[in-house]
Design a protein around this motif. Sequence first.
Motif, PDB file in Angstrom:
ATOM      1  N   ASP A   1      -9.134  -3.512   0.710  1.00 46.20           N
ATOM      2  CA  ASP A   1      -9.278  -2.017   1.051  1.00 46.20           C
ATOM      3  C   ASP A   1      -9.133  -0.760   0.821  1.00 46.20           C
ATOM      4  OD1 ASP A   1     -12.071  -3.562   0.567  1.00 46.20           O
ATOM      5  OD2 ASP A   1     -12.025  -3.969   2.346  1.00 46.20           O
ATOM      6  N   GLY A   2      -6.966  -1.176   0.981  1.00 45.01           N
ATOM      7  CA  GLY A   2      -6.908   0.244   0.842  1.00 45.01           C
ATOM      8  C   GLY A   2      -6.988   0.569   2.937  1.00 45.01           C
ATOM      9  N   GLU A   3      -6.906  -0.310   3.352  1.00 49.87           N
ATOM     10  CA  GLU A   3      -6.642   0.258   4.915  1.00 49.87           C
ATOM     11  C   GLU A   3      -5.635  -0.583   6.001  1.00 49.87           C
ATOM     12  OE1 GLU A   3     -10.600   0.548   7.432  1.00 49.87           O
ATOM     13  OE2 GLU A   3      -9.677  -1.270   8.034  1.00 49.87           O
ATOM     14  N   LEU A   4      -5.206   0.693   6.608  1.00 52.21           N
ATOM     15  CA  LEU A   4      -3.587   0.360   7.449  1.00 52.21           C
ATOM     16  C   LEU A   4      -4.204   0.423   8.568  1.00 52.21           C
ATOM     17  CD1 LEU A   4      -0.890   0.033   7.682  1.00 52.21           C
ATOM     18  CD2 LEU A   4      -0.190   2.444   7.389  1.00 52.21           C
ATOM     19  N   ASN A   5      -3.858  -0.643   9.458  1.00 59.62           N
ATOM     20  CA  ASN A   5      -4.239  -0.382  10.983  1.00 59.62           C
ATOM     21  C   ASN A   5      -2.690  -0.288  11.636  1.00 59.62           C
ATOM     22  OD1 ASN A   5      -6.690  -0.174  10.719  1.00 59.62           O
ATOM     23  ND2 ASN A   5      -6.994  -1.821  10.959  1.00 59.62           N
ATOM     24  N   VAL A   6      -2.271   0.533  12.543  1.00 59.45           N
ATOM     25  CA  VAL A   6      -0.960   0.349  13.541  1.00 59.45           C
ATOM     26  C   VAL A   6      -1.829   0.996  14.800  1.00 59.45           C
ATOM     27  CG1 VAL A   6       0.850   1.195  14.355  1.00 59.45           C
ATOM     28  CG2 VAL A   6      -0.159   2.251  11.692  1.00 59.45           C
TER      29      VAL A   6
ATOM     30  N   LEU B   1      -3.883   3.642  -1.115  1.00 57.21           N
ATOM     31  CA  LEU B   1      -3.706   3.264  -2.876  1.00 57.21           C
ATOM     32  C   LEU B   1      -3.227   2.042  -2.730  1.00 57.21           C
ATOM     33  CD1 LEU B   1      -4.035   3.841  -5.682  1.00 57.21           C
ATOM     34  CD2 LEU B   1      -1.260   5.048  -5.760  1.00 57.21           C
ATOM     35  N   LEU B   2      -3.634   0.553  -3.353  1.00 61.29           N
ATOM     36  CA  LEU B   2      -3.565  -0.427  -3.190  1.00 61.29           C
ATOM     37  C   LEU B   2      -1.977  -0.416  -4.618  1.00 61.29           C
ATOM     38  CD1 LEU B   2      -3.381  -3.314  -2.353  1.00 61.29           C
ATOM     39  CD2 LEU B   2      -4.993  -3.723  -3.671  1.00 61.29           C
ATOM     40  N   ARG B   3      -1.422  -0.931  -4.359  1.00 65.20           N
ATOM     41  CA  ARG B   3       0.156  -1.147  -5.364  1.00 65.20           C
ATOM     42  C   ARG B   3       0.220  -1.998  -5.616  1.00 65.20           C
ATOM     43  NH1 ARG B   3       1.648   4.030  -7.255  1.00 65.20           N
ATOM     44  NH2 ARG B   3       2.224   4.932  -6.157  1.00 65.20           N
ATOM     45  N   SER B   4       0.179  -3.235  -4.830  1.00 65.81           N
ATOM     46  CA  SER B   4      -0.249  -4.886  -5.553  1.00 65.81           C
ATOM     47  C   SER B   4      -0.474  -5.864  -4.251  1.00 65.81           C
ATOM     48  CB  SER B   4       1.557  -4.928  -5.926  1.00 65.81           C
ATOM     49  OG  SER B   4       2.423  -5.063  -4.617  1.00 65.81           O
ATOM     50  N   LEU B   5      -0.925  -7.462  -5.304  1.00 69.06           N
ATOM     51  CA  LEU B   5      -1.161  -7.601  -4.397  1.00 69.06           C
ATOM     52  C   LEU B   5      -1.217  -9.306  -4.877  1.00 69.06           C
ATOM     53  CD1 LEU B   5      -3.928  -8.397  -2.680  1.00 69.06           C
ATOM     54  CD2 LEU B   5      -5.139  -8.479  -4.860  1.00 69.06           C
ATOM     55  N   GLU B   6      -0.876 -10.284  -4.034  1.00 72.93           N
ATOM     56  CA  GLU B   6      -0.711 -11.101  -4.688  1.00 72.93           C
ATOM     57  C   GLU B   6      -1.972 -11.657  -4.908  1.00 72.93           C
ATOM     58  OE1 GLU B   6       1.552 -14.505  -2.139  1.00 72.93           O
ATOM     59  OE2 GLU B   6       3.437 -13.636  -2.197  1.00 72.93           O
ATOM     60  N   ALA B   7      -2.350 -13.411  -5.693  1.00 74.00           N
ATOM     61  CA  ALA B   7      -3.819 -14.060  -5.630  1.00 74.00           C
ATOM     62  C   ALA B   7      -4.488 -14.455  -4.924  1.00 74.00           C
ATOM     63  CB  ALA B   7      -3.508 -14.605  -6.661  1.00 74.00           C
TER      64      ALA B   7
ATOM     65  N   LEU C   1       0.668  -0.643  -0.307  1.00 69.07           N
ATOM     66  CA  LEU C   1      -0.409  -0.053  -0.110  1.00 69.07           C
ATOM     67  C   LEU C   1       0.566   0.638  -0.037  1.00 69.07           C
ATOM     68  CD1 LEU C   1      -2.977  -0.793   2.418  1.00 69.07           C
ATOM     69  CD2 LEU C   1      -3.020  -0.974   0.431  1.00 69.07           C
ATOM     70  N   SER C   2      -0.006   2.770  -0.405  1.00 72.95           N
ATOM     71  CA  SER C   2       0.601   3.760  -0.496  1.00 72.95           C
ATOM     72  C   SER C   2       0.536   4.058   0.634  1.00 72.95           C
ATOM     73  CB  SER C   2       0.237   4.350  -1.825  1.00 72.95           C
ATOM     74  OG  SER C   2       1.092   4.469  -2.716  1.00 72.95           O
ATOM     75  N   LEU C   3       1.730   5.174   1.734  1.00 67.49           N
ATOM     76  CA  LEU C   3       1.794   5.152   2.796  1.00 67.49           C
ATOM     77  C   LEU C   3       0.870   6.941   2.726  1.00 67.49           C
ATOM     78  CD1 LEU C   3       3.138   3.508   4.970  1.00 67.49           C
ATOM     79  CD2 LEU C   3       1.415   2.883   4.594  1.00 67.49           C
TER      80      LEU C   3
END
Length: 278
Positions: free
Chosen positions: A191-196, A213-219, A162-164
Amino acid sequence: MKFRALMQDPQYMREFQAIVATLAKLAKDCVMILGPRQMHFIVNEDQSSTASPLVWASIAAEEYFPEYRMEAALPEHEFIVLSMSSASLGRALSVLRNVGTNNCKFKLQRIQFPCISVIATVLLSSSTEAREVVHDVPVSIIPASDWPAYVVPKVPNSQLVLSLPTLRLLRSLIDKLKNVSPSLEFQVNIDGELNVIATSEMSTVTSRFQKLLLRSLEASQQEASCCVDSRKASAFFGSLQVSNDELTIGIDRDHSIHMQIDVRQDVVLHSILPAVCV
């Protein structure tokens, strides 16, 4: 063994200085690997500090240097590998922040000792003539037999990237969270969500970022998470001197987190934060 390079663009010189300043904040020493078309800097975990992360920078020579020449000691060698004080190199390059710096040359030479000479041409405001500012940074030449210990790290495979959000926001957040918990859990989803998440005996603090923004994803991957040392995460974000906000996070589930800053095309700053057991 020869190395010479020239920088002329003021913006590129400031970016180069900012990259080295970032490394200098993380560890006392760094390794410079000079290849025919690429330059790498590596700072490994500082043995005197358990909070020092693994960070490296890869720079395509043609991006920064209109003149770049490297000749290894032997024809079969592809690199020159040098070890030096990152603080000393950072001090030598601090002149590149000056508005009046016209160019900067780098030269590997032996005076009384092997060194990288940093030669900056500076136009002082009090004079119409340019002057050269020279710093000789001592280096140790790493023999080819020891090169396996100084290999450029590989970018780990990540299930989700993901883009931060902005560096300033994350830097402030993680600096505070490290006082809550010795570890931080990073959770990302498609869904483009980041939890810290920082967890202590008394409380759990969750900071949520959405619509990233979702940059890449494994199947077939829906989400990924990893726990890392909060001090190492804080050290990485606190060290950053580059002004570019293009930061991505990739999570290799339960193994590591990979942070990447694209300063510009083919000029990239990386960090790997290994997973910790909670």
